[in-house]
Design an enzyme around this catalytic site. Structure first.
Site, PDB file in Angstrom:
ATOM      1  N   GLY A  10     -21.615 -27.984  18.619  1.00 48.51           N
ATOM      2  CA  GLY A  10     -23.012 -27.757  18.291  1.00 48.51           C
ATOM      3  C   GLY A  10     -23.950 -28.584  19.158  1.00 48.51           C
ATOM      4  O   GLY A  10     -25.025 -28.128  19.556  1.00 48.51           O
ATOM      5  N   ASN A  11     -23.504 -29.800  19.504  1.00 51.04           N
ATOM      6  CA  ASN A  11     -24.371 -30.702  20.270  1.00 51.04           C
ATOM      7  C   ASN A  11     -24.689 -30.177  21.663  1.00 51.04           C
ATOM      8  O   ASN A  11     -25.715 -30.502  22.238  1.00 51.04           O
ATOM      9  CB  ASN A  11     -23.702 -32.063  20.432  1.00 51.04           C
ATOM     10  CG  ASN A  11     -23.216 -32.583  19.109  1.00 51.04           C
ATOM     11  OD1 ASN A  11     -24.017 -32.813  18.219  1.00 51.04           O
ATOM     12  ND2 ASN A  11     -21.918 -32.724  18.961  1.00 51.04           N
ATOM     13  N   LYS A 128     -16.819 -25.405   2.877  1.00 54.29           N
ATOM     14  CA  LYS A 128     -17.701 -25.554   4.039  1.00 54.29           C
ATOM     15  C   LYS A 128     -19.163 -25.360   3.637  1.00 54.29           C
ATOM     16  O   LYS A 128     -19.568 -24.259   3.247  1.00 54.29           O
ATOM     17  CB  LYS A 128     -17.282 -24.510   5.081  1.00 54.29           C
ATOM     18  CG  LYS A 128     -18.168 -24.425   6.283  1.00 54.29           C
ATOM     19  CD  LYS A 128     -17.850 -25.505   7.279  1.00 54.29           C
ATOM     20  CE  LYS A 128     -18.837 -25.480   8.431  1.00 54.29           C
ATOM     21  NZ  LYS A 128     -18.840 -26.720   9.186  1.00 54.29           N
ATOM     22  N   LYS A 213     -14.607 -23.446  14.420  1.00 52.86           N
ATOM     23  CA  LYS A 213     -14.604 -22.935  15.789  1.00 52.86           C
ATOM     24  C   LYS A 213     -13.510 -23.572  16.667  1.00 52.86           C
ATOM     25  O   LYS A 213     -13.027 -22.933  17.606  1.00 52.86           O
ATOM     26  CB  LYS A 213     -15.983 -23.081  16.445  1.00 52.86           C
ATOM     27  CG  LYS A 213     -16.392 -24.493  16.833  1.00 52.86           C
ATOM     28  CD  LYS A 213     -16.409 -24.684  18.343  1.00 52.86           C
ATOM     29  CE  LYS A 213     -16.822 -26.069  18.785  1.00 52.86           C
ATOM     30  NZ  LYS A 213     -16.538 -27.235  18.019  1.00 52.86           N
ATOM     31  N   LYS A 275     -10.744 -30.774  15.320  1.00 49.98           N
ATOM     32  CA  LYS A 275     -10.555 -30.795  16.778  1.00 49.98           C
ATOM     33  C   LYS A 275      -9.148 -31.293  17.108  1.00 49.98           C
ATOM     34  O   LYS A 275      -8.433 -30.699  17.914  1.00 49.98           O
ATOM     35  CB  LYS A 275     -11.599 -31.701  17.455  1.00 49.98           C
ATOM     36  CG  LYS A 275     -13.024 -31.198  17.278  1.00 49.98           C
ATOM     37  CD  LYS A 275     -14.018 -32.087  17.987  1.00 49.98           C
ATOM     38  CE  LYS A 275     -15.409 -31.901  17.428  1.00 49.98           C
ATOM     39  NZ  LYS A 275     -15.865 -30.490  17.394  1.00 49.98           N
TER      40      LYS A 275
END
Ligand code: ADP
Ligand code: MG
Length: 312
Positions: A10-11, A128, A213, A275
């Site tokens: 997102g960053n 979420k 994601k 991640k």
């Protein structure tokens, strides 16, 4: 030539404290795309995926504010809308940068569905948080009227809708992605983790859920037989004992070590956890290398000179 799946956090598109204007997003995306173009110029084949948290939050808020005038769309349709808007901005930016560098390459973003299992335990325990913060009264109303599952976020003082985050099984459009790659295209796909769909009697149906994601990017990396899964976020390396005086940043990491640290709970669920899990799964699924690093270090990391690099 290496085939790299690159997942932008997102960053890369929206920094904390930014409001999320189109100009801000374009500027951030341009920076991210310059890093991608460098990797393409160095001879790599790149497949891009991206998050959509802030953008889908904005679409949900628009739905909410305009619902008296315009029928709100379900979550799968909102996810598709953000794949379109973010995909478009990345696609245009990459097209322009590659043209400047005289690299002739078609760039295409693909609306992407990702299959999930209707019996995934996530559907029974939604975790979420998405969209706006609401008061306790509003939360009670939404759960009665719309069947939303609401959870209080005491730290931030409000109630939010929580949705299931099922495991991705397979990229529905994977053969289309492979054809595009065979045609030398630079493909942007599985944005926001993909649109979650289930299969019933041979037909696909969108569901009210959100796929992580990074985990979807791992499925994609397997489906296209990528050499490297590269997850770009806002820290140079993954750390153990993160944010404590004992913090140690990790560079080279064998699969077994990564699994041990993961099991010991060093990586926060919802941020670094998925991640590292995606990085572990990619190696377990036969991948050669998973990298987690920051946008600015992408080029060095591919050459093995930066970032956290997990190998068999
Ligand atoms: P993105 O939006 O790029 O997907 P997230 O914000 O979800 O990224 O996750 C990245 C963040 O995870 C970092 O900014 C960092 O604050 C946090 N984080 C949590 N645990 C760790 C850890 N063990 N090592 C490094 N960063 C961590
Ligand atoms: Mg983030």
């Amino acid at each position: 030539m290496q085939r790299l799946v690159i997942a932008f956090g997102g960053n890369a598109m929206l920094q904390a404290k930014q409001k999320g204007t189109a100009e801000e997003q374009r500027a951030n995306i341009h920076t991210a795309c310059m890093a991608v173009a460098d990797l393409v110029e160095a001879g790599n084949q790149v497949i891009v995926t991206h998050g959509n948290g802030p953008q889908v939050g904005a679409v949900l808020l628009q739905n909410e504010l305009a619902k008296a005038e315009v029928p709100p769309m379900p979550l799968d349709v909102c996810g598709a809308a953000t794949q379109g808007q973010i995909g478009y901005m990345i696609q245009q930016s990459l097209t322009n940068i590659l043209a400047e560098r005289a690299i002739p390459k078609p760039v295409v973003s693909l609306v992407t569905q990702v299959l999930v299992d209707e019996n995934d335990a996530a559907f029974r325990y939604p975790t979420k948080p998405i969209g706006s913060f609401y008061t306790a009264e509003e939360a009670a109303r939404f759960s009665a009227d719309l069947g939303w599952v609401m959870r209080e976020d005491k730290a931030r003082g409000g109630w939010r809708r929580v949705v299931p985050s099922p495991d991705p099984i397979r990229i529905v459009e994977r053969s289309a992605v492979r054809s595009l790659l065979a045609g030398e295209a630079l493909v942007i796909t599985a944005g926001g983790g993909g649109i979650p769909v289930v299969e019933r009697a041979g037909k696909l149906h969108g569901v009210e859920a959100v796929i992580d994601k990074d985990l979807a990017s791992e499925r994609l990396a397997c489906d296209v037989e990528a050499d490297t899964l590269m997850i770009l976020t806002d820290v140079p390396e993954v750390a153990i004992n993160f944010n404590t005086p004992e913090q140690v940043n990790l560079r080279g990491l064998a699969l077994a070590e990564a699994k041990r640290y993961y099991g010991e709970g060093h990586f926060k669920p919802g941020s670094m956890g998925p991640k590292v899990l995606a990085a572990i799964r990619f190696i377990e699924d036969g991948g050669k290398r998973s990298i987690i690093t920051s946008l600015g270090l992408a080029g060095q990391a591919v050459r093995g000179l930066a970032g956290t690099i997990i190998t068999p």
